[in-house]
Design a protein around this motif. Structure first.
Motif, PDB file in Angstrom:
ATOM      1  N   SER A  51       0.836  -1.204   0.000  1.00  0.00           N
ATOM      2  CA  SER A  51       0.000   0.000   0.000  1.00  0.00           C
ATOM      3  C   SER A  51       0.861   1.240   0.000  1.00  0.00           C
ATOM      4  CB  SER A  51      -0.921  -0.026   1.218  1.00  0.00           C
ATOM      5  OG  SER A  51      -0.150  -0.021   2.394  1.00  0.00           O
ATOM      6  N   ASP A 104       4.672   6.020  -6.570  1.00  0.00           N
ATOM      7  CA  ASP A 104       4.336   7.449  -6.583  1.00  0.00           C
ATOM      8  C   ASP A 104       5.565   8.332  -6.799  1.00  0.00           C
ATOM      9  OD1 ASP A 104       1.719   6.700  -6.130  1.00  0.00           O
ATOM     10  OD2 ASP A 104       1.787   7.047  -3.965  1.00  0.00           O
ATOM     11  N   ASP A 116      -8.050   2.094  -0.055  1.00  0.00           N
ATOM     12  CA  ASP A 116      -8.734   2.276   1.216  1.00  0.00           C
ATOM     13  C   ASP A 116     -10.247   2.301   1.050  1.00  0.00           C
ATOM     14  OD1 ASP A 116      -6.377   2.198   2.454  1.00  0.00           O
ATOM     15  OD2 ASP A 116      -6.243   4.338   2.901  1.00  0.00           O
ATOM     16  N   HIS A 156       2.793   0.863   3.541  1.00  0.00           N
ATOM     17  CA  HIS A 156       3.301  -0.420   4.026  1.00  0.00           C
ATOM     18  C   HIS A 156       3.668  -1.375   2.901  1.00  0.00           C
ATOM     19  CE1 HIS A 156       1.015   1.166   7.438  1.00  0.00           C
ATOM     20  NE2 HIS A 156       1.799   0.449   8.207  1.00  0.00           N
TER      21      HIS A 156
HETATM   22  P1  ATP Z   1      -1.617   2.286   4.234  1.00  0.00           P
HETATM   23  O1  ATP Z   1      -2.677   1.312   3.864  1.00  0.00           O
HETATM   24  O2  ATP Z   1      -0.247   1.686   4.239  1.00  0.00           O
HETATM   25  O3  ATP Z   1      -1.933   3.047   5.462  1.00  0.00           O
HETATM   26  P2  ATP Z   1      -2.722   4.005   2.236  1.00  0.00           P
HETATM   27  O4  ATP Z   1      -3.964   3.619   2.927  1.00  0.00           O
HETATM   28  O5  ATP Z   1      -2.429   5.427   1.959  1.00  0.00           O
HETATM   29  O6  ATP Z   1      -1.510   3.379   3.041  1.00  0.00           O
HETATM   30  P3  ATP Z   1      -3.724   2.568   0.006  1.00  0.00           P
HETATM   31  O7  ATP Z   1      -4.903   3.437  -0.221  1.00  0.00           O
HETATM   32  O8  ATP Z   1      -3.966   1.203   0.493  1.00  0.00           O
HETATM   33  O9  ATP Z   1      -2.598   3.242   0.896  1.00  0.00           O
HETATM   34  O10 ATP Z   1      -2.878   2.550  -1.341  1.00  0.00           O
HETATM   35  C1  ATP Z   1      -2.538   3.743  -2.001  1.00  0.00           C
HETATM   36  C2  ATP Z   1      -1.316   3.477  -2.848  1.00  0.00           C
HETATM   37  O11 ATP Z   1      -1.658   2.559  -3.884  1.00  0.00           O
HETATM   38  C3  ATP Z   1      -0.759   4.721  -3.532  1.00  0.00           C
HETATM   39  O12 ATP Z   1       0.633   4.734  -3.382  1.00  0.00           O
HETATM   40  C4  ATP Z   1      -1.153   4.511  -4.991  1.00  0.00           C
HETATM   41  O13 ATP Z   1      -0.278   5.105  -5.916  1.00  0.00           O
HETATM   42  C5  ATP Z   1      -1.094   3.020  -5.087  1.00  0.00           C
HETATM   43  N1  ATP Z   1      -1.864   2.496  -6.217  1.00  0.00           N
HETATM   44  C6  ATP Z   1      -3.199   2.544  -6.411  1.00  0.00           C
HETATM   45  N2  ATP Z   1      -3.542   1.994  -7.592  1.00  0.00           N
HETATM   46  C7  ATP Z   1      -2.373   1.555  -8.158  1.00  0.00           C
HETATM   47  C8  ATP Z   1      -2.040   0.886  -9.365  1.00  0.00           C
HETATM   48  N3  ATP Z   1      -2.978   0.546 -10.247  1.00  0.00           N
HETATM   49  N4  ATP Z   1      -0.742   0.616  -9.601  1.00  0.00           N
HETATM   50  C9  ATP Z   1       0.217   0.956  -8.710  1.00  0.00           C
HETATM   51  N5  ATP Z   1      -0.022   1.575  -7.559  1.00  0.00           N
HETATM   52  C10 ATP Z   1      -1.311   1.879  -7.279  1.00  0.00           C
END
Ligand code: ATP
Ligand code: FE
Length: 335
Positions: free
Chosen positions: A137, A168, A304, A140
């Motif tokens: 994510s 990112d 999320d 993490h």
């Molecule tokens: P955590 O869950 O660790 O607290 P978060 O909640 O901010 O972090 P998520 O919403 O689970 O993270 O994930 C967001 C991440 O997923 C971002 O870095 C985003 O760029 C990445 N992401 C989303 N879609 C894609 C994709 N298709 N390919 C690559 N990365 C992606």
């Protein structure tokens, strides 16, 4: 059992209603305000949560066709996440649980990314214990041995950047807007993954490191742009495909090691990066190639969402794991 779930750990305000392990509604309000800053601004995030939380919860109840009085319990994200963001969700959950006189359930966001696989969906095969979860994510990168719902061991994790950050930050180097992960995915689908090679980090055991890769990409792009100022625009698809390919190889190498170490061949992915089409495809192919059974969540349960907070809420409800209203939010939290 009807559970209202609230997720507000980072920059998405989300609410869901579950009936047992089925999702009746799943609403997410994205905060686009952060895009112009190239990252999440914590102060703006908590303010936007305050504005969004009532309409998002109303919409979740309305879409589920449920009244507040029918709810059996409220689950919310306790952490990890941004403190100001977490507090908006937890205060709201506490007040509503108190007003309705129903149980309050605290959920670990990272456990929820793992347990999202237990949402009951037509045609979706749930994993059986024990299985290996790869949680990838924005914050993490973890390999987890999941023994049962609430017995999980982190057997590997990143020592610096998360995979989402690798996506990112690479995107940022390429001049793409935040969050660039989905854009890298989009361009990668049109490019040649073998066009450019980036050195993979050497990290022992099941741990990861992604900060070196980011630096390698930065130097590579700087060098190429000096030679040709239009290098990025002329090669965007190939660059994205090559970056994504490298990241996938890093993940697959560690998953193979995790299977070798644990003897478990059931792999479930979770977290926002598991939305990535290349990762999903490679993992599916691994079923044939390595004899693994892989579990890939529905797209809306990867990034999320509150449905995943609801499924953990439901499991805790069955176990009677409730909190009193003095439960505290935690920016950092282990299992
Ligand atoms: P955590 O869950 O660790 O607290 P978060 O909640 O901010 O972090 P998520 O919403 O689970 O993270 O994930 C967001 C991440 O997923 C971002 O870095 C985003 O760029 C990445 N992401 C989303 N879609 C894609 C994709 N298709 N390919 C690559 N990365 C992606
Ligand atoms: Fe998350």
């Amino acid at each position: 059992v009807f559970i209202l779930a609230i997720e507000s750990s980072c920059d998405d305000t989300a609410a869901a209603v579950l009936q047992n392990d089925k999702v009746l509604s799943n609403v997410v309000a994205n905060q686009l305000i952060h895009n112009q800053y190239g990252g999440v601004v914590p102060e703006l995030a908590s303010r936007a949560h305050q504005q969004n939380i009532v309409p998002v919860i109303d919409a979740a109840l309305k879409n589920a066709n449920i009244s507040k009085e029918q709810l059996s319990a409220i689950s919310f994200t306790q952490g990890p996440g941004l403190m100001g963001s977490l507090l908006v969700g937890s205060s709201f959950a506490k007040s509503l649980a108190l007003a309705l006189n129903i149980p309050l359930i605290a959920v670990n966001h990272m456990q929820a990314h793992v347990l999202a696989h237990f949402i009951d969906e037509a045609g979706y095969d749930k994993p059986t214990f024990p299985f290996i979860a790869l949680t990838i994510s924005g914050g993490h990168t973890q390999i987890i041995k999941v023994n049962s719902f609430f017995d999980m061991d982190i057997i590997g994790e990143t020592t610096d950047d998360a995979v989402g950050e690798a996506f990112d930050k690479s995107a940022k180097i390429l001049g793409l807007p935040y969050p660039g992960g989905p854009l890298v995915d989009k361009y990668a689908q049109l490019g040649n993954p073998k066009a450019f090679t980036f050195t993979k980090p050497k990290v022992p055991d099941l741990d990861f490191s992604f900060s070196g890769l980011k630096t390698a990409i930065l130097y590579f792009i700087q060098k190429k742009t000096i030679e040709n100022p239009n290098f990025i625009e002329e090669n965007l698809n190939d660059i994205c495909a090559s970056i994504q390919h490298t990241i996938i190889e890093i993940l697959m190498d560690k998953l193979q090691l995790a299977v070798a170490v644990t003897g478990i061949k059931q792999i479930a992915i979770g977290g926002g990066v598991s939305a990535n089409s290349g990762i999903r495809k490679t993992l599916k192919e691994a079923e044939q190639k390595f004899g693994w059974k892989t579990y890939i969540p529905k797209f809306e349960y990867t990034t999320d969402n509150a449905a995943m907070i609801g499924i953990v809420g439901y499991q805790k409800f069955l176990l009677g794991k409730f909190e009193t209203s003095d439960v505290v939010s935690k920016a950092r939290i282990l299992f």
